[in-house]
Design an enzyme around this catalytic site. Structure first.
Site, short mmCIF file in Angstrom:
data_model
loop_
_atom_site.label_atom_id
_atom_site.label_comp_id
_atom_site.label_asym_id
_atom_site.label_seq_id
_atom_site.Cartn_x
_atom_site.Cartn_y
_atom_site.Cartn_z
N ARG A 1 0.83 -1.22 0.00
CA ARG A 1 0.00 0.00 0.00
C ARG A 1 0.86 1.25 0.00
O ARG A 1 1.79 1.38 0.79
CB ARG A 1 -0.92 0.03 1.22
CG ARG A 1 -1.77 1.30 1.25
CD ARG A 1 -2.88 1.23 2.26
NE ARG A 1 -3.68 2.44 2.24
CZ ARG A 1 -4.74 2.61 3.01
NH1 ARG A 1 -5.12 1.65 3.82
NH2 ARG A 1 -5.43 3.73 2.96
N ARG B 1 -6.48 2.06 -3.24
CA ARG B 1 -5.47 1.35 -2.45
C ARG B 1 -5.51 -0.14 -2.75
O ARG B 1 -6.58 -0.70 -3.01
CB ARG B 1 -5.65 1.61 -0.95
CG ARG B 1 -6.92 1.08 -0.28
CD ARG B 1 -8.21 1.87 -0.53
NE ARG B 1 -8.18 3.27 -0.14
CZ ARG B 1 -8.49 3.69 1.09
NH1 ARG B 1 -8.91 2.84 2.00
NH2 ARG B 1 -8.43 4.96 1.38
N ASP C 1 -6.75 -1.98 2.33
CA ASP C 1 -7.06 -1.21 3.53
C ASP C 1 -7.62 -2.21 4.54
O ASP C 1 -8.46 -3.04 4.19
CB ASP C 1 -8.13 -0.15 3.19
CG ASP C 1 -8.60 0.64 4.39
OD1 ASP C 1 -7.75 1.16 5.13
OD2 ASP C 1 -9.83 0.74 4.58
N ASP D 1 -9.17 -2.29 8.49
CA ASP D 1 -9.63 -1.47 9.62
C ASP D 1 -10.11 -2.37 10.76
O ASP D 1 -10.78 -3.39 10.53
CB ASP D 1 -10.79 -0.58 9.18
CG ASP D 1 -10.38 0.43 8.12
OD1 ASP D 1 -9.25 0.93 8.17
OD2 ASP D 1 -11.21 0.72 7.24
C1 X6L Z 1 -19.37 12.14 2.98
C2 X6L Z 1 -18.03 12.37 3.11
C3 X6L Z 1 -19.82 10.85 2.97
C4 X6L Z 1 -17.15 11.31 3.22
C5 X6L Z 1 -18.95 9.79 3.09
C6 X6L Z 1 -17.13 7.61 3.49
C7 X6L Z 1 -15.32 9.08 3.27
C8 X6L Z 1 -16.25 6.56 3.56
C9 X6L Z 1 -14.44 8.04 3.36
C10 X6L Z 1 -17.61 10.01 3.22
C11 X6L Z 1 -16.68 8.90 3.33
C12 X6L Z 1 -14.90 6.77 3.49
C13 X6L Z 1 -13.72 2.16 0.89
C14 X6L Z 1 -14.56 3.01 0.16
C15 X6L Z 1 -13.05 4.17 1.12
C16 X6L Z 1 -13.98 0.76 0.86
C17 X6L Z 1 -15.83 1.24 -0.57
C18 X6L Z 1 -13.98 5.60 3.58
C19 X6L Z 1 -12.53 5.76 3.29
N1 X6L Z 1 -12.79 2.90 1.50
N2 X6L Z 1 -15.61 2.56 -0.58
N3 X6L Z 1 -14.12 4.26 0.33
N4 X6L Z 1 -15.05 0.35 0.12
N5 X6L Z 1 -16.85 0.75 -1.30
O1 X6L Z 1 -13.30 -0.07 1.49
O2 X6L Z 1 -14.38 4.51 3.90
S1 X6L Z 1 -12.17 5.60 1.58
MG MG Z 2 -11.30 1.81 5.52
MG MG Z 3 -8.05 2.19 7.01
#
Ligand code: X6L
Ligand code: MG
Ligand code: MG
Length: 153
Positions: free
Chosen positions: A81, A90, A93, A95
């Site tokens: 990563r 990435r 990830d 968590d």
């Molecule tokens: C408004 C602003 C609404 C930000 C949502 C949600 C930001 C999730 C980051 C958010 C917001 C994240 C994954 C992902 C990411 C994953 C899928 C995050 C961090 N990681 N989408 N997006 N799967 N489907 O593992 O979770 S970036």
């Molecule tokens: Mg995550």
């Molecule tokens: Mg993470």
């Protein structure tokens, strides 16, 4: 001796050979007792990027939340990563979602994961593993992001 607890880790990949990356990561997780189905999931947050594969794994472990966070970081490093853009693509990830009923609120580690209840890519595979789990704030009507079950990893 303290009893082992159920802990859950969420894994996601949207760069490289996603399924191989998840398989190799799961093979390197100690004390795994269950692996959810694989979901292809719409990216949530961050820049425009490719679809993720997401899974949740269940551990029966005496490791602390901090030790599990270190494991997550090792798994991400092993998958090569590289942090480029916040919330960007990435290879892997990982968590920490839940560790028994422990609550941790520190600078770099919050357990239960503070935003898991909003995200279908976490909640759907998590509830596959334990449908009776009570996650405060989870509402299947308002949780975000489409997910498609692709079957076993
Ligand atoms: C408004 C602003 C609404 C930000 C949502 C949600 C930001 C999730 C980051 C958010 C917001 C994240 C994954 C992902 C990411 C994953 C899928 C995050 C961090 N990681 N989408 N997006 N799967 N489907 O593992 O979770 S970036
Ligand atoms: Mg995550
Ligand atoms: Mg993470």
């Amino acid at each position: 001796m303290t009893e082992p607890r159920r802990a859950y880790l969420g894994l996601g990949s949207n760069l490289g050979d996603r399924r191989i990356i998840l398989r190799e990561a799961v093979a390197a997780v100690p004390e795994v007792v269950a692996v959810s189905p694989v979901y292809e999931t719409d990216p949530v947050g961050g820049p425009e990027q490719g679809a993720f594969l997401n899974i949740v794994v269940e551990l029966e472990t005496r490791r602390s939340p901090r030790e599990l966070l270190e494991l997550c970081r090792e798994l991400e490093a092993a998958a090569g990563r590289v942090r480029v853009v916040r919330w960007g693509p990435r290879t892997l990830d990982v968590d920490v979602l839940l560790v028994g009923d422990e609550v941790v609120d520190e600078e770099d580690l919050t357990v239960p994961h503070p935003r898991m209840a909003d995200r279908n890519f976490v909640m759907v595979p998590l509830l596959d593993l334990d449908p009776d789990l009570d996650v405060p704030g989870y509402d299947p009507e308002t949780a975000i992001g489409a997910v498609t079950n692709l079957g076993p990893l």
